[in-house]
Design an enzyme around this catalytic site. Structure first.
Site, PDB file in Angstrom:
ATOM      1  N   ASP A 498       0.833  -1.205   0.000  1.00 23.99           N
ATOM      2  CA  ASP A 498       0.000   0.000   0.000  1.00 23.99           C
ATOM      3  C   ASP A 498       0.874   1.264   0.000  1.00 23.99           C
ATOM      4  O   ASP A 498       2.088   1.212   0.280  1.00 23.99           O
ATOM      5  CB  ASP A 498      -0.860  -0.047   1.276  1.00 23.99           C
ATOM      6  CG  ASP A 498      -2.226   0.598   1.099  1.00 23.99           C
ATOM      7  OD1 ASP A 498      -2.372   1.403   0.191  1.00 23.99           O
ATOM      8  OD2 ASP A 498      -3.119   0.289   1.911  1.00 23.99           O
ATOM      9  N   ASP A 567     -10.949   2.198  -3.090  1.00 24.37           N
ATOM     10  CA  ASP A 567     -11.491   1.866  -1.772  1.00 24.37           C
ATOM     11  C   ASP A 567     -13.008   1.948  -1.775  1.00 24.37           C
ATOM     12  O   ASP A 567     -13.649   1.555  -0.802  1.00 24.37           O
ATOM     13  CB  ASP A 567     -10.950   2.838  -0.709  1.00 24.37           C
ATOM     14  CG  ASP A 567      -9.539   2.463  -0.276  1.00 24.37           C
ATOM     15  OD1 ASP A 567      -9.108   1.339  -0.580  1.00 24.37           O
ATOM     16  OD2 ASP A 567      -8.872   3.294   0.361  1.00 24.37           O
TER      17      ASP A 567
HETATM   18  C1  DGJ Z   1      -5.882   1.648   1.874  1.00 21.31           C
HETATM   19  C2  DGJ Z   1      -6.246   0.462   1.024  1.00 21.31           C
HETATM   20  O1  DGJ Z   1      -6.747   0.882  -0.202  1.00 21.31           O
HETATM   21  C3  DGJ Z   1      -7.244  -0.404   1.775  1.00 21.31           C
HETATM   22  O2  DGJ Z   1      -7.635  -1.480   0.976  1.00 21.31           O
HETATM   23  C4  DGJ Z   1      -6.611  -0.884   3.060  1.00 21.31           C
HETATM   24  O3  DGJ Z   1      -5.546  -1.733   2.788  1.00 21.31           O
HETATM   25  C5  DGJ Z   1      -6.152   0.322   3.877  1.00 21.31           C
HETATM   26  N1  DGJ Z   1      -5.333   1.213   3.125  1.00 21.31           N
HETATM   27  C6  DGJ Z   1      -5.411  -0.136   5.105  1.00 21.31           C
HETATM   28  O4  DGJ Z   1      -4.877   0.894   5.812  1.00 21.31           O
END
Ligand code: DGJ
Length: 760
Positions: A498, A567
């Site tokens: 990430d 997300d």
């Molecule tokens: C952002 C990501 O897009 C999510 O899927 C998740 O992994 C969160 N970060 C976790 O902090």
């Protein structure tokens, strides 16, 4: 440079074409060819030609980019010489392959350097060296006439079946003194001149924001207006994605559907500019963003830009939508060992991030794994929250950087959970955000100097975190060893990597080179970590995630197994996001999760609708399955089983949008995945709302790319994955020319269907 001799650039093009006409009338095959006597090269793909020439006074210009030329004689008609008045400057007008800063060039340039003695103007001409490799790669050397030791090599590579050209270049400093680069974009592309005054071009870009990625934006080009899409944030970003398409707008007398499209392979700050003038001259440039970019070449050093890939199709946006994802997939297969086999499909994954957020521990994750396995889940991923000893990662304010298992949550490390997951027949995945650190972490307390910062300037937090300087080898080595240690110890099969905030304070300290190089070094550091992890663990799958879809540029697609698109998993929003992302992301690389998510809790979206939206690429489940009823668990099992039956079509096929999602009027969307020359197709049809009675009905859906002479078995599922609502045979011709009827979608909200077409 005298105006007169520059004017010759364009005149020469006309002369060259006359030569060619008389010297070579044989049809050209695909590949890269050089004219037998002139400095002219023909880059020929299945349906396009790209012709460049330095045959005049050495300036390298584009002579044609568009539909494939079958005879070289055709070139004669392609050359247009604009009139030259005192205010029209040939070198500015010229379709130069590498327009630099310098001379009488007043349009967007792509290279600016500072030579010794403070000289900031360049004048590059073909240096006489050209190298063709494997008929698909071409290198051309350009030199600055007065400084023969300053060399630029243009690189071209053609993707024959996808009609795409990949461009980049290398700048080499052979002088005795240093040279500073302040702009080094990857390529300039020139579209053919407009045919007439009423000819219009529409620019397609993808701008949105976090949770609203890849919104398709369309703008008419206006003479004299320059459009810029960009990210200045140090990563590819959600606010825009490094992609463009320029579509000819068909009208009643000119039905052309020509589209030029391109994508940048760069996961850092980037820019793409599109500029047009009153004559319909269109130049597209793109590459690393020049804001705060700097790179110094000491004597003997070189710098190579990232790739800017662009193509042509006469099949409209649907043609562009097939080509760029196929191209990305082709280079993914080439570079990523775990992706070479067409018959290895992306696993159905479970990730509990949306369901439980940071509330995880060994016992709870084991219980979830036990629930997930019988559903048919193949990969179980533990997301954020599993680490941090002195600064436990119980929320997003602490722990980033401390990649040791939280002893309270996982008293025996990760191995027991990983073993359990493996025993249940699933692969095990783990989340990292290796380039980040929370100030509340042991790592930051020990190494505050490892974050990007300027001494004496505030470190601006975003999501309570700072960015580590991945330009520093010691930082990369440290993080690599931590991640590698877990992979080895627990037996991890998959990493979700990430990146959740933009960069700031980007510079280098104690560095005897140009500190502005940090912008590029940071991105190269990310690429290096992926390469090292994949080299050390050849079985490892790598997901590129960045607060959703902030890292799904071509550079990431060519190095990783998959990307996280957004997300926002609310299915109706997701239709718009997937519509945009499908312009360049291969279907199999784009995961969709079925979740409980909806920003409006009063909206009940059926599980079937959620699954159908997530069927569009690779399938994931992110719901709180602990709270699922027996019926929901059973329904999920059957949707997952159906997806597995269809995924060879979806993951290996091409995606078309038969009806793009629209925000007004009929709120419907229909996609088609077409596989193996029309042997099979999967149609996903959605009708999610209509405020008007007797309106918003789905008209018969005209399917594409089938065999009109074949008979297809049509199987349709709606709300019940075990019992199709209909099954019958229809001819390809009827399906394509009259269309498939789905009348039952016309009643109620959030209706959807999956249709499988199989050649009988
Ligand atoms: C952002 C990501 O897009 C999510 O899927 C998740 O992994 C969160 N970060 C976790 O902090």
């Amino acid at each position: 440079m005298a105006l007169l001799s520059l004017r010759a650039i364009l005149l020469t093009v006309a002369i060259v074409s006359t030569f060619i006409q008389s010297s070579w009338a044989k049809p050209l095959g695909t590949g890269i060819h050089k004219h037998h006597s002139l400095d002219t090269w023909f880059l020929v793909t299945e349906q396009s030609s790209y012709v460049i020439s330095a045959a005049g006074n050495g300036y390298l210009v584009n002579m044609h980019w568009g539909k494939r030329l079958t005879q070289l004689d055709d070139l004669n008609a392609m050359v247009v010489e604009p009139p030259v008045f005192s205010q029209i400057i040939p070198v500015t007008e010229a379709r130069e392959e590498l327009p630099v800063f310098g001379g009488l060039r007043y349009r967007e340039n792509i290279l600016k350097v500072e030579l010794p003695k403070g000289i900031r103007e360049l004048n590059l001409q073909f240096a006489g060296n050209a190298n063709i490799t494997d008929k698909t790669k071409l290198d051309l050397d350009l030199r600055d006439g007065n400084r023969t030791e300053f060399l630029v090599t243009l690189h071209y590579e053609i993707d024959i079946e996808n009609d795409i050209i990949r461009r980049s270049y290398t700048v080499r400093n052979g002088l005795d003194d240093r040279v500073d680069l302040s702009k080094a974009s990857s390529a300039a592309w020139h579209l053919p001149y407009a045919l007439g005054w009423d000819e219009q071009r529409e620019l397609v870009t993808l701008s949105g924001e976090w949770s609203q990625e890849a919104m398709v934006q369309t703008t008419r080009l206006s003479p004299g207006v320059k459009h810029t899409v960009e990210s200045t944030r140090g990563f590819a970003d959600h606010v825009s994605h490094p992609y463009f398409a320029l579509a000819q707008v068909p009208n009643a007398v000119n039905p052309t559907t020509d589209v030029y499209f391109g994508a940048l392979a760069w996961t850092g700050s980037w820019e793409i500019t599109i500029h047009t003038d009153t004559k319909g001259f269109v130049r597209v440039t793109g590459g690393i963003h020049h804001q705060d970019f700097g790179w110094t070449l000491e004597p003997g050093e070189s710098f190579t830009t990232p790739v800017f890939a662009a193509g042509y199709t006469d099949q409209g946006i649907p043609g562009a939508r097939h080509r760029m994802p196929r191209h990305a997939r082709k280079y993914q297969k080439k570079n990523v060992a775990t992706q070479k086999d067409e018959n290895v499909f992306h696993p159905v994954l479970y990730n509990s991030w949306e369901a439980v957020s940071f509330d995880l521990n060994e016992e709870k994750q084991m219980a979830l794994a036990e629930k997930a396995a019988p559903l048919g889940i193949e990969l179980f991923v533990v997301d954020d929250g599993w680490f941090g000893v002195n600064s436990p990662r119980d929320n997003d304010t602490a722990g980033l950087g401390d990649w040791d298992t939280n002893p309270k949550k996982f008293p025996n490390g990760l191995k027991p959970l990983a073993d359990h997951v493996h025993k249940l027949g699933m692969k095990f995945g783990l989340w990292f955000e290796g380039e980040m650190v929370n100030p509340d972490s042991d790592l930051y307390r020990e190494h505050p100097e490892w974050v990007f910062h300027y001494d004496g300037v505030p470190e601006y937090l975003s999501r309570t975190q700072l960015v580590l300087n991945f330009g520093l080898k010691e930082v990369r080595d440290y993080i690599f060893e931590k991640v590698a240690g877990h992979i080895k110890e627990a037996g991890i099969d998959y990493i979700k990597w990430d990146f959740n905030r933009p960069m700031q304070g980007v510079t280098m300290h104690n560095y005897d080179r140009n500190p502005q190089e940090a912008w590029v070094l940071a991105v190269e550091g990310y690429y290096e970590i992926i390469a090292r992890l994949k080299e050390r663990f050849p079985h490892l799958w790598f997901e590129s995630c960045s607060s959703g879809g902030g890292r799904m540029d071509l550079g990431a697609l060519e190095r990783t197994d998959q990307v996280w698109t957004s997300d926002n998993t609310r299915p109706d929003a997701r239709l718009f996001i997937q519509y945009g992302a499908s312009l360049w992301v291969p279907p199999r690389m784009q995961y969709g999760w079925v979740t409980d998510s909806s920003s409006d809790k009063s909206i009940e979206i059926p599980l079937s609708f959620r699954f159908h939206v997530s069927f569009m690429g690779s399938l994931g489940l992110g719901s709180n399955i602990n709270k699922f009823s027996k019926e929901q668990l059973e329904e999920s099992t059957h949707w997952i089983a159906l997806y597995k039956k269809l995924r060879h079509v979806i993951q290996n096929g091409d995606l078309d949008w038969l009806v793009p999602p629209s925000r007004v009027g009929e709120l419907v969307a229909v996609t088609e995945s077409i596989y193996n020359d029309g042997d099979e197709a999967v149609i996903l049809a959605f009708r999610h709302n209509s405020p008007f009675p007797d309106s918003g009905e789905l008209s018969p859906i005209r399917i594409r790319h089938l065999d009109e002479n074949a008979i297809y078995r049509v199987t349709i599922w709606q709300e019940d994955p075990q019992n199709p609502v209909d099954e019958y045979d229809l001819s390809g011709a009827l399906l394509m020319y009259r269309g498939l009827e789905l009348p039952s979608l016309n009643k109620g909200m959030f209706k959807s269907a999956v249709v499988w077409l199989q050649r009988a």
